[in-house]
Design an enzyme around this catalytic site. Structure first.
Site, PDB file in Angstrom:
ATOM      1  CE  LYS A  13     -22.748  14.958   8.313  1.00 49.62           C
ATOM      2  NZ  LYS A  13     -21.652  14.041   7.913  1.00 49.62           N
ATOM      3  NE  ARG A 161     -13.753  16.848  12.382  1.00 52.10           N
ATOM      4  CZ  ARG A 161     -14.980  16.610  11.957  1.00 52.10           C
ATOM      5  NH1 ARG A 161     -15.568  17.474  11.136  1.00 52.10           N
ATOM      6  NH2 ARG A 161     -15.610  15.535  12.321  1.00 52.10           N
TER       7      ARG A 161
HETATM    8  P1  AP5 Z   1     -17.104  17.697   4.821  1.00 49.74           P
HETATM    9  O1  AP5 Z   1     -17.998  18.639   4.101  1.00 49.74           O
HETATM   10  O2  AP5 Z   1     -16.281  18.215   5.938  1.00 49.74           O
HETATM   11  O3  AP5 Z   1     -17.925  16.370   5.245  1.00 49.74           O
HETATM   12  P2  AP5 Z   1     -18.941  16.137   6.420  1.00 49.74           P
HETATM   13  O4  AP5 Z   1     -20.049  15.286   5.904  1.00 49.74           O
HETATM   14  O5  AP5 Z   1     -19.316  17.419   7.086  1.00 49.74           O
HETATM   15  O6  AP5 Z   1     -18.027  15.217   7.354  1.00 49.74           O
HETATM   16  P3  AP5 Z   1     -17.779  15.281   8.926  1.00 49.74           P
HETATM   17  O7  AP5 Z   1     -16.545  14.471   9.225  1.00 49.74           O
HETATM   18  O8  AP5 Z   1     -17.811  16.686   9.435  1.00 49.74           O
HETATM   19  O9  AP5 Z   1     -19.010  14.484   9.444  1.00 49.74           O
HETATM   20  P4  AP5 Z   1     -19.228  13.864  10.798  1.00 49.74           P
HETATM   21  O10 AP5 Z   1     -20.667  13.565  10.723  1.00 49.74           O
HETATM   22  O11 AP5 Z   1     -18.344  12.731  11.134  1.00 49.74           O
HETATM   23  O12 AP5 Z   1     -18.711  14.967  11.838  1.00 49.74           O
HETATM   24  P5  AP5 Z   1     -19.430  16.041  12.768  1.00 49.74           P
HETATM   25  O13 AP5 Z   1     -18.581  17.221  12.808  1.00 49.74           O
HETATM   26  O14 AP5 Z   1     -20.861  16.170  12.429  1.00 49.74           O
HETATM   27  O15 AP5 Z   1     -16.134  17.025   3.714  1.00 49.74           O
HETATM   28  C1  AP5 Z   1     -15.128  16.088   4.084  1.00 49.74           C
HETATM   29  C2  AP5 Z   1     -13.881  16.288   3.220  1.00 49.74           C
HETATM   30  O16 AP5 Z   1     -14.210  15.951   1.854  1.00 49.74           O
HETATM   31  C3  AP5 Z   1     -13.365  17.750   3.157  1.00 49.74           C
HETATM   32  O17 AP5 Z   1     -11.974  17.711   3.039  1.00 49.74           O
HETATM   33  C4  AP5 Z   1     -13.990  18.321   1.860  1.00 49.74           C
HETATM   34  O18 AP5 Z   1     -13.178  19.321   1.290  1.00 49.74           O
HETATM   35  C5  AP5 Z   1     -14.051  17.069   0.982  1.00 49.74           C
HETATM   36  N1  AP5 Z   1     -15.185  17.058   0.075  1.00 49.74           N
HETATM   37  C6  AP5 Z   1     -16.476  17.431   0.338  1.00 49.74           C
HETATM   38  N2  AP5 Z   1     -17.261  17.273  -0.754  1.00 49.74           N
HETATM   39  C7  AP5 Z   1     -16.441  16.767  -1.735  1.00 49.74           C
HETATM   40  C8  AP5 Z   1     -16.669  16.374  -3.091  1.00 49.74           C
HETATM   41  N3  AP5 Z   1     -17.889  16.448  -3.675  1.00 49.74           N
HETATM   42  N4  AP5 Z   1     -15.626  15.888  -3.802  1.00 49.74           N
HETATM   43  C9  AP5 Z   1     -14.378  15.787  -3.226  1.00 49.74           C
HETATM   44  N5  AP5 Z   1     -14.107  16.153  -1.953  1.00 49.74           N
HETATM   45  C10 AP5 Z   1     -15.131  16.632  -1.208  1.00 49.74           C
HETATM   46  O19 AP5 Z   1     -19.356  15.288  14.183  1.00 49.74           O
HETATM   47  C11 AP5 Z   1     -18.128  15.079  14.832  1.00 49.74           C
HETATM   48  C12 AP5 Z   1     -18.367  14.403  16.178  1.00 49.74           C
HETATM   49  O20 AP5 Z   1     -19.162  15.256  17.023  1.00 49.74           O
HETATM   50  C13 AP5 Z   1     -19.143  13.085  16.122  1.00 49.74           C
HETATM   51  O21 AP5 Z   1     -18.308  11.981  15.857  1.00 49.74           O
HETATM   52  C14 AP5 Z   1     -19.743  13.042  17.539  1.00 49.74           C
HETATM   53  O22 AP5 Z   1     -18.795  12.663  18.474  1.00 49.74           O
HETATM   54  C15 AP5 Z   1     -20.104  14.497  17.774  1.00 49.74           C
HETATM   55  N6  AP5 Z   1     -21.462  14.853  17.321  1.00 49.74           N
HETATM   56  C16 AP5 Z   1     -21.800  15.781  16.383  1.00 49.74           C
HETATM   57  N7  AP5 Z   1     -23.125  15.835  16.225  1.00 49.74           N
HETATM   58  C17 AP5 Z   1     -23.655  14.922  17.086  1.00 49.74           C
HETATM   59  C18 AP5 Z   1     -24.970  14.505  17.381  1.00 49.74           C
HETATM   60  N8  AP5 Z   1     -26.049  15.041  16.740  1.00 49.74           N
HETATM   61  N9  AP5 Z   1     -25.143  13.528  18.290  1.00 49.74           N
HETATM   62  C19 AP5 Z   1     -24.108  12.992  18.956  1.00 49.74           C
HETATM   63  N10 AP5 Z   1     -22.825  13.333  18.725  1.00 49.74           N
HETATM   64  C20 AP5 Z   1     -22.595  14.294  17.794  1.00 49.74           C
HETATM   65 MG    MG Z   2     -19.023  18.269   8.970  1.00 49.29          MG
END
Ligand code: AP5
Ligand code: MG
Length: 216
Positions: A13, A161
């Site tokens: 994402k 992270r």
């Molecule tokens: P990346 O693009 O970073 O993936 P992502 O989908 O953004 O993964 P996240 O871990 O950020 O998602 P998340 O939903 O757990 O975390 P968030 O920060 O929203 O890609 C991942 C890796 O893969 C990278 O190394 C990249 O280089 C690689 N990659 C990408 N595409 C690729 C491809 N096509 N091929 C190969 N490699 C690839 O949330 C974190 C925390 O915040 C949550 O757990 C929660 O505690 C809190 N939080 C955030 N939003 C909310 C909400 N709305 N409600 C409640 N709590 C929330």
């Molecule tokens: Mg993310």
């Protein structure tokens, strides 16, 4: 365009959101990035959110909704579209977003779901590295930096992270299935078009597939 990017942790994402925002000039709103910034700065929001994030739990809806409302209502240039990454994540968040967007007169154009198998997600998250200075995202297996540990763009140090440990990743995937995946059916039952994209291929191919579904 006003978009939601949905997908499990590690689906891409953030990676795809940055590419779409650069292409369309839309404002990318990542609740995860906003929360991590608040944790880094030690604000009251960050202090409240940190324990949930480190445990791989969702931060309470009320906290998230205050944050998103503030960004959507006050901080954003209304002439550009927006792209929501990591929000909404629960049905109550989606319902509150519907009400907020109706009040603002800014309807959603599409929900893009990035589909990736679990075993690939685990590998992606264990290999993720993020630049502490500029936020650029790398992967030691799939998208390594030119010099290990350093950002290609700004030379900043690459960090892991806190919630990318194996145990927390497993828990985040469970939380996604239980609390966030039901949003796909929620939006399929709404007027907003839902587009699934196969995210298990190289980043540029995923980006091209998203561009195709958004252009069509
Ligand atoms: P990346 O693009 O970073 O993936 P992502 O989908 O953004 O993964 P996240 O871990 O950020 O998602 P998340 O939903 O757990 O975390 P968030 O920060 O929203 O890609 C991942 C890796 O893969 C990278 O190394 C990249 O280089 C690689 N990659 C990408 N595409 C690729 C491809 N096509 N091929 C190969 N490699 C690839 O949330 C974190 C925390 O915040 C949550 O757990 C929660 O505690 C809190 N939080 C955030 N939003 C909310 C909400 N709305 N409600 C409640 N709590 C929330
Ligand atoms: Mg993310």
């Amino acid at each position: 365009m006003n978009l939601i990017l949905l997908g499990a942790p590690g689906a891409g994402k953030g990676t795809q959101g940055a590419l779409i925002a650069a292409r369309d000039g839309s404002a990318r709103i990542s609740t995860g990035d906003l929360l991590r910034d608040a944790v880094r700065r030690g604000t009251p929001l960050g202090q409240r959110a940190k324990g949930y994030m480190d445990a791989g739990e969702l931060v309470p809806d009320a906290v998230i909704l205050d944050l998103v409302r503030e960004v959507l209502v006050s901080d954003m240039d209304k002439s550009s579209g927006f792209l929501l990454d990591g929000f909404p994540r629960t049905i109550p968040q989606a319902e509150a977003l519907d009400r907020l967007l109706a009040d603002l007169g800014r309807p959603l154009d599409a929900v893009v779901v990035i589909d990736v198998p679990d075993e690939i997600l685990v590998q992606r998250l264990s290999g993720r590295r993020t630049c502490a200075a500029c936020g650029a995202v790398y992967n030691i297996y799939f998208e390594p930096p030119q010099v290990a540990g350093l950002c290609d763009r700004c030379g900043g140090a690459l960090t892991e992270r806190a919630d990318d440990t194996a145990e927390t990743v497993r828990h985040r995937l469970e939380v996604y299935k239980r609390q966030t995946a039901p949003l796909i059916a929620y939006y399929e039952a709404s007027r907003t078009p839902v587009q699934h994209v196969d995210g298990d291929r190289p980043t540029a191919e995923v980006a091209a597939a998203i561009a195709r579904v958004l252009d069509s």
